[in-house]
Design a protein around this motif. Structure first.
Motif, short mmCIF file in Angstrom:
data_model
loop_
_atom_site.label_atom_id
_atom_site.label_comp_id
_atom_site.label_asym_id
_atom_site.label_seq_id
_atom_site.Cartn_x
_atom_site.Cartn_y
_atom_site.Cartn_z
N ASN A 9 0.85 -1.18 0.00
CA ASN A 9 0.00 0.00 0.00
C ASN A 9 0.89 1.23 0.00
OD1 ASN A 9 -2.45 1.53 0.26
ND2 ASN A 9 -1.92 1.84 2.40
N LEU A 13 0.30 10.59 3.39
CA LEU A 13 -0.26 10.85 4.72
C LEU A 13 0.53 11.96 5.38
CD1 LEU A 13 -0.50 7.16 6.03
CD2 LEU A 13 -2.40 8.55 5.18
N ALA A 17 -0.08 10.97 11.05
CA ALA A 17 -0.76 9.72 10.69
C ALA A 17 0.25 8.60 10.49
CB ALA A 17 -1.60 9.93 9.42
N VAL A 18 1.39 8.92 9.88
CA VAL A 18 2.45 7.91 9.71
C VAL A 18 2.97 7.48 11.08
CG1 VAL A 18 4.77 7.48 8.81
CG2 VAL A 18 3.11 8.74 7.42
N ALA A 20 1.39 7.52 13.94
CA ALA A 20 0.36 6.71 14.60
C ALA A 20 0.36 5.29 14.06
CB ALA A 20 -1.01 7.36 14.43
N TYR A 21 0.51 5.14 12.74
CA TYR A 21 0.56 3.82 12.11
C TYR A 21 1.76 3.02 12.62
CZ TYR A 21 0.25 0.38 8.32
OH TYR A 21 0.13 -0.79 7.60
N LEU A 22 2.93 3.67 12.61
CA LEU A 22 4.15 3.01 13.08
C LEU A 22 4.06 2.68 14.58
CD1 LEU A 22 6.85 5.09 11.18
CD2 LEU A 22 6.12 2.74 10.69
N THR A 24 1.34 2.00 16.29
CA THR A 24 0.46 0.84 16.44
C THR A 24 1.21 -0.45 16.13
OG1 THR A 24 -1.49 2.16 15.89
CG2 THR A 24 -1.68 -0.22 15.61
N MET A 25 2.00 -0.43 15.05
CA MET A 25 2.81 -1.60 14.71
C MET A 25 3.83 -1.88 15.81
SD MET A 25 3.61 -1.45 10.63
CE MET A 25 4.84 -2.72 10.81
N LEU A 37 -1.93 -5.86 8.63
CA LEU A 37 -1.83 -4.76 7.68
C LEU A 37 -3.09 -4.80 6.83
CD1 LEU A 37 1.83 -5.44 6.52
CD2 LEU A 37 1.09 -3.92 8.37
N ALA A 39 -5.71 -2.42 3.99
CA ALA A 39 -6.02 -1.25 3.18
C ALA A 39 -7.04 -1.69 2.14
CB ALA A 39 -4.78 -0.69 2.50
N GLU A 43 -5.63 -7.47 3.08
CA GLU A 43 -5.32 -7.68 4.48
C GLU A 43 -4.31 -8.80 4.61
OE1 GLU A 43 -8.28 -7.22 7.72
OE2 GLU A 43 -7.83 -9.35 8.06
#
Length: 90
Positions: A9, A13, A17-18, A20-22, A24-25, A37, A39, A43
Protein backbone atom coordinates in the motif's frame (compact mmCIF):
# COMPACT_ATOMS: atom_id res chain seq x y z
CA UNK A 1 14.26 -17.65 -4.62
CA UNK A 2 10.80 -16.32 -5.56
CA UNK A 3 9.47 -13.18 -3.89
CA UNK A 4 5.69 -12.92 -3.47
CA UNK A 5 4.15 -9.61 -2.41
CA UNK A 6 1.65 -10.37 0.37
CA UNK A 7 0.60 -6.77 1.02
CA UNK A 8 1.46 -3.44 -0.53
CA UNK A 9 0.00 0.00 0.00
CA UNK A 10 1.31 3.43 -0.88
CA UNK A 11 -0.44 6.66 0.00
CA UNK A 12 0.28 10.24 0.98
CA UNK A 13 -0.26 10.85 4.72
CA UNK A 14 0.74 13.60 7.10
CA UNK A 15 3.57 12.88 9.53
CA UNK A 16 1.27 12.41 12.53
CA UNK A 17 -0.76 9.72 10.69
CA UNK A 18 2.45 7.91 9.71
CA UNK A 19 3.68 8.13 13.31
CA UNK A 20 0.36 6.71 14.60
CA UNK A 21 0.56 3.82 12.11
CA UNK A 22 4.15 3.01 13.08
CA UNK A 23 3.29 3.37 16.78
CA UNK A 24 0.46 0.84 16.44
CA UNK A 25 2.81 -1.60 14.71
CA UNK A 26 5.48 -1.00 17.36
CA UNK A 27 3.00 -1.59 20.20
CA UNK A 28 1.86 -4.89 18.64
CA UNK A 29 5.47 -5.95 18.12
CA UNK A 30 6.42 -5.13 21.71
CA UNK A 31 3.36 -6.94 23.12
CA UNK A 32 4.04 -10.04 21.01
CA UNK A 33 0.66 -9.60 19.28
CA UNK A 34 -0.08 -10.30 15.64
CA UNK A 35 0.40 -7.42 13.23
CA UNK A 36 -2.40 -6.95 10.72
CA UNK A 37 -1.83 -4.76 7.68
CA UNK A 38 -4.99 -3.68 5.88
CA UNK A 39 -6.02 -1.25 3.18
CA UNK A 40 -9.28 -1.51 1.26
CA UNK A 41 -9.82 -5.14 0.27
CA UNK A 42 -6.24 -6.16 1.16
CA UNK A 43 -5.32 -7.68 4.48
CA UNK A 44 -2.33 -9.65 5.76
CA UNK A 45 -1.63 -10.79 9.32
CA UNK A 46 1.79 -11.69 10.66
CA UNK A 47 3.08 -13.07 13.97
CA UNK A 48 6.76 -12.08 14.21
CA UNK A 49 8.86 -14.20 16.60
CA UNK A 50 10.66 -12.58 19.52
CA UNK A 51 13.87 -12.22 17.46
CA UNK A 52 13.73 -10.57 14.02
CA UNK A 53 16.29 -9.13 11.65
CA UNK A 54 15.85 -5.33 11.68
CA UNK A 55 17.10 -3.11 8.86
CA UNK A 56 16.83 0.65 8.38
CA UNK A 57 17.99 2.22 5.13
CA UNK A 58 17.99 5.84 3.92
CA UNK A 59 18.25 6.45 0.18
CA UNK A 60 18.33 9.24 -2.36
CA UNK A 61 17.15 8.53 -5.90
CA UNK A 62 17.62 10.94 -8.75
CA UNK A 63 20.16 12.59 -10.99
CA UNK A 64 23.48 13.68 -9.51
CA UNK A 65 23.39 17.37 -8.76
CA UNK A 66 19.66 17.56 -9.44
CA UNK A 67 16.53 17.20 -7.39
CA UNK A 68 15.89 13.69 -6.24
CA UNK A 69 13.66 11.77 -3.90
CA UNK A 70 14.63 10.80 -0.36
CA UNK A 71 13.29 7.76 1.45
CA UNK A 72 13.63 5.90 4.73
CA UNK A 73 12.87 2.18 4.59
CA UNK A 74 12.25 0.04 7.66
CA UNK A 75 12.28 -3.74 7.28
CA UNK A 76 11.64 -6.62 9.66
CA UNK A 77 12.60 -10.08 8.45
CA UNK A 78 12.32 -13.58 9.92
CA UNK A 79 12.08 -17.19 8.75
CA UNK A 80 8.52 -18.03 7.69
CA UNK A 81 8.18 -20.98 10.08
CA UNK A 82 10.05 -19.39 13.00
CA UNK A 83 8.93 -20.25 16.51
CA UNK A 84 9.73 -18.82 19.89
CA UNK A 85 10.66 -22.14 21.46
CA UNK A 86 13.81 -21.93 23.52
CA UNK A 87 16.25 -24.73 24.26
CA UNK A 88 16.23 -25.97 27.80
CA UNK A 89 18.02 -28.71 29.69
CA UNK A 90 15.93 -30.70 32.14
Amino acid sequence: MVETVLFENEQVLDRSAVAAYLRTMADSLEEGSEITLSAGEQEATFAPPSQVEFEVKAEREGPEGGDGELSIEVELEWPENATDTELSIE
